[in-house]
Structure formats: structure tokens, C-alpha cells
Design a protein around this motif. Structure first.
Motif, short mmCIF file in Angstrom:
data_model
loop_
_atom_site.label_atom_id
_atom_site.label_comp_id
_atom_site.label_asym_id
_atom_site.label_seq_id
_atom_site.Cartn_x
_atom_site.Cartn_y
_atom_site.Cartn_z
N PHE A 148 4.27 112.92 -132.66
CA PHE A 148 4.96 114.09 -133.22
C PHE A 148 4.74 115.32 -132.34
N ILE A 149 5.80 116.10 -132.15
CA ILE A 149 5.72 117.40 -131.49
C ILE A 149 6.40 118.42 -132.40
N THR A 150 5.68 119.50 -132.73
CA THR A 150 6.21 120.47 -133.68
C THR A 150 5.41 121.76 -133.58
N TRP A 151 5.63 122.66 -134.54
CA TRP A 151 4.87 123.90 -134.66
C TRP A 151 3.83 123.78 -135.77
N ARG A 152 2.72 124.45 -135.61
CA ARG A 152 1.69 124.43 -136.65
C ARG A 152 2.24 124.91 -137.99
N GLY A 153 3.12 125.93 -137.97
CA GLY A 153 3.64 126.47 -139.21
C GLY A 153 4.35 125.44 -140.07
N LEU A 154 5.02 124.48 -139.43
CA LEU A 154 5.72 123.45 -140.19
C LEU A 154 4.73 122.45 -140.79
N LEU A 155 3.68 122.14 -140.05
CA LEU A 155 2.64 121.27 -140.60
C LEU A 155 1.97 121.94 -141.80
N THR A 156 1.80 123.26 -141.71
CA THR A 156 1.20 124.02 -142.81
C THR A 156 2.09 123.95 -144.05
N LYS A 157 3.40 124.08 -143.87
CA LYS A 157 4.32 124.03 -145.01
C LYS A 157 4.28 122.66 -145.68
N ILE A 158 4.28 121.61 -144.87
CA ILE A 158 4.21 120.26 -145.43
C ILE A 158 2.90 120.06 -146.19
N MET A 159 1.82 120.56 -145.60
CA MET A 159 0.49 120.41 -146.18
C MET A 159 0.38 121.10 -147.54
N CYS A 160 1.04 122.27 -147.68
CA CYS A 160 0.94 123.06 -148.92
C CYS A 160 1.98 122.66 -149.96
#
Length: 324
Positions: free
Chosen positions: A136-148
Motif C-alpha cells: 500500500f502507498i497512501t497518506w497517513r491522514g487516510l490511514l488515520t480516518k480508516i483507523m477512527c
């Protein structure tokens, strides 16, 4: 991929009931208790690169926008100062993964797998990789949204995932609901968003001032803030069997000799809670997001919140116990 807010979810449910032929694949995130259990393996992330974006959002493969955390002794700021001169980035321009992919293009060597001495040597001059050997390649902000997502029910999100040569690229697509909120944001809310940028300007200074020209110096003196400028760290991590490479904006770093990303600091501003509802909202939503942002290099990192240092463990403990 899409996550609706409570409001848009209710509207979508009514629409679906009217058209029984509509079928949607979904992943249920409620009840939250269903996800309690052993945490998956998460390897301590390492920094594999970085880049800067200047006041015109131009890419620079260097650290020119990295800043030291250097607060004055007396902290007595007027966070509203300079708001009328604020240079706001054009949010109608959607960059997606453009800048992160430009870094990838410049650093294919970071994705090469070391070959054994007996393996065939590629032809001279051949530098194009057939695979990035990354899931996976992405931005941290998107991982944060999925996580929350199981805990944050007020906000919607939508993302596009593209599989190319074995790597899934994830980028955000602005929902109609979020675009409407952005375009109709109250002036008071806009000013509150500015406070964070202004606070950062008060307590940071550039590490490398060689690229800091006279015009920028004058802008600093006149208190003009430009939120187009950005320093981005590129992180490699692993979640269970999945390899991740993601970009993350960095507010500043300590002057210690710790290696990145352990020396990075996240800066936040928030209105001081004055009643039970304010305290509940602060702990229920803001602290949750802030902890998720720090997750990944949480062992040593900390958040600086308007004059006080908050170690990552303290945020997690507050979330767990429900009190400060």
C-alpha cells in the motif's frame, strides 16, 4: 471505499429501501466491541525519505521546510493576529498522491530488493522497477480516518484504491457532504483553523535557512502565514503481512540527536473546555484523532498542545480512563 456520517447514512438507508434492487457490499464497523482482542503485529516504522513543498506547492527533494521546535520563554500569543493576511491554499485543487508519487519516482532505489551475488545482474542503465515490492502507498491522514471509523460517526469519507503492479494506491475523494461543509464554513470556524497555523509560526524556526529568501523573511516579520508550505516525511511500516509506505506532514522536530521519526513533534491548538460537554467532546473526538495521528511512532513522540507537552501514552490513558 466510502464511510458515511450518521446524517448521510440515514438518507442513504431511505434511498436504498425505496429501490430494493440496489445491492452494496459493505464492512460493518459496529458494534465496536466486535473488534476487541489481540492487536495485529505493527512493526516500528522507519523513515525512508522526505520532501518539501514551497509556498507555491512546488516539490523539492530536500528538507528546506523542516522546522525546529523553538518556543519563546514567555508564551502569550494572540492567535488571531495576522488573520486578514493569511494566504490560504486553494482546496479546490486536488493533488491526490501527486507529490508522494513524485518522491517515489525520484527514489526507486528505496524499493529495490537486495539481490544475492549469484542472481543475474540487470542490464546497465536499466533503472525502471517492475514492482515497488510494497502493498500500500497512501497518506497517513487516510490511514488515520480508516483507523477512527468505528468511533467517529460524525464525518464521512470516500477513497479510491487503485491496484497497479502489485501495489494498492489509496487517495481521497471529497464527498459532497464535506465539500458543502468546506464551501459554507462559518467565518469563525475559518479563523479557528488559522489559529493552528499561527501557533506553529510562533513556536518553530527553519532548520535550514539557506533557502529562506528575503521576501519570506519579510513575510515572517509581517506575520503573513502561508499554509501551502509543508515538510513531509515518507515512512515505511508493516501491519501484519501488509507492507505500507505513507507520507505524513511534519510540524517540527526537536533539536535532540534522535533519528527521525522519533524526534518529530505534532502541534495542536484547541479551545479550553469549560463544561462537561466540552470535556466530553475533547476526549471523545479530538484526542482520539490526535492519538491516531501519532500512532506509528508513538513510542517516543509527543504532542505539544498550546503550551504543554502531552506524551502519547498520556493521550491513550485519558482515552482509556475517560478522565484527565
Amino acid at each position: 471505499m466510502k464511510r458515511r456520517s450518521d446524517v448521510s447514512e440515514a438518507a442513504a438507508s431511505k434511498k436504498t429501501r425505496k429501490d430494493s434492487s440496489v445491492t452494496q457490499k459493505s464492512f460493518a464497523v459496529q458494534p465496536v466491541e466486535a473488534f476487541r482482542g489481540r492487536l495485529p503485529f505493527y512493526r516500528q516504522p522507519i523513515e525512508v525519505g522526505h520532501f518539501s513543498l514551497d509556498d507555491h506547492r512546488r516539490f523539492h527533494d530536500d528538507k528546506r521546510q523542516l522546522k525546529y521546535f523553538s518556543p519563546p520563554r514567555d508564551i502569550n500569543f494572540d492567535l488571531r493576529a495576522g488573520y486578514e493576511d493569511f494566504v490560504k491554499r486553494n482546496e479546490d485543487v486536488k493533488e491526490g498522491l501527486e507529490n508522494l508519487l513524485q518522491w517515489v519516482q525520484c527514489h526507486h532505489e528505496k524499493f529495490e530488493i537486495v539481490q544475492s551475488p549469484t542472481s543475474e545482474t540487470p542490464p546497465e542503465g536499466k533503472t525502471q522497477l517492475s514492482s515497488l515490492h510494497t502493498d500500500f502507498i497512501t497518506w497517513r491522514g487516510l490511514l488515520t480516518k480508516i483507523m477512527c471509523t468505528p468511533y467517529e460517526t460524525r464525518e464521512s469519507w470516500q477513497m479510491a484504491a487503485v491496484l497497479h503492479n502489485g501495489t494498492i494506491y489509496i487517495m481521497e475523494i471529497e464527498t459532497e457532504e464535506n465539500r458543502d461543509k468546506r464551501e459554507n464554513m462559518e467565518e469563525r470556524h475559518k479563523e479557528m483553523c488559522y489559529w493552528g497555523h499561527n501557533f506553529e509560526s510562533y513556536v518553530t524556526s527553519l532548520v535550514d535557512k539557506r533557502h529562506h529568501n528575503k521576501n519570506e523573511e519579510k513575510a515572517k516579520e509581517s506575520h503573513a502565514i502561508n499554509d501551502s508550505e509543508e515538510f513531509v516525511t515518507v515512512i515505511r511500516a508493516r501491519l501484519n503481512k501488509h507492507s505500507l509506505v505513507f507520507g505524513a506532514e511534519v510540524d517540527c522536530c526537536t533539536k535532540d540527536n534522535e533519528e527521525a521519526p522519533a524526534n518529530y513533534i505534532e502541534l495542536k491548538t484547541s479551545l479550553k473546555p469549560h463544561n462537561h460537554h466540552h470535556h466530553y467532546t475533547f476526549k471523545r473526538f479530538k484526542l482520539l484523532k490526535w492519538w491516531a495521528v501519532l500512532f506509528g511512532w508513538c513510542a517516543k513522540n509527543h504532542l505539544w498542545l498550546q503550551g504543554s507537552q502531552w506524551p502519547c501514552e498520556r493521550i491513550a490513558n485519558i482515552q482509556h480512563s475517560g478522565h484527565t
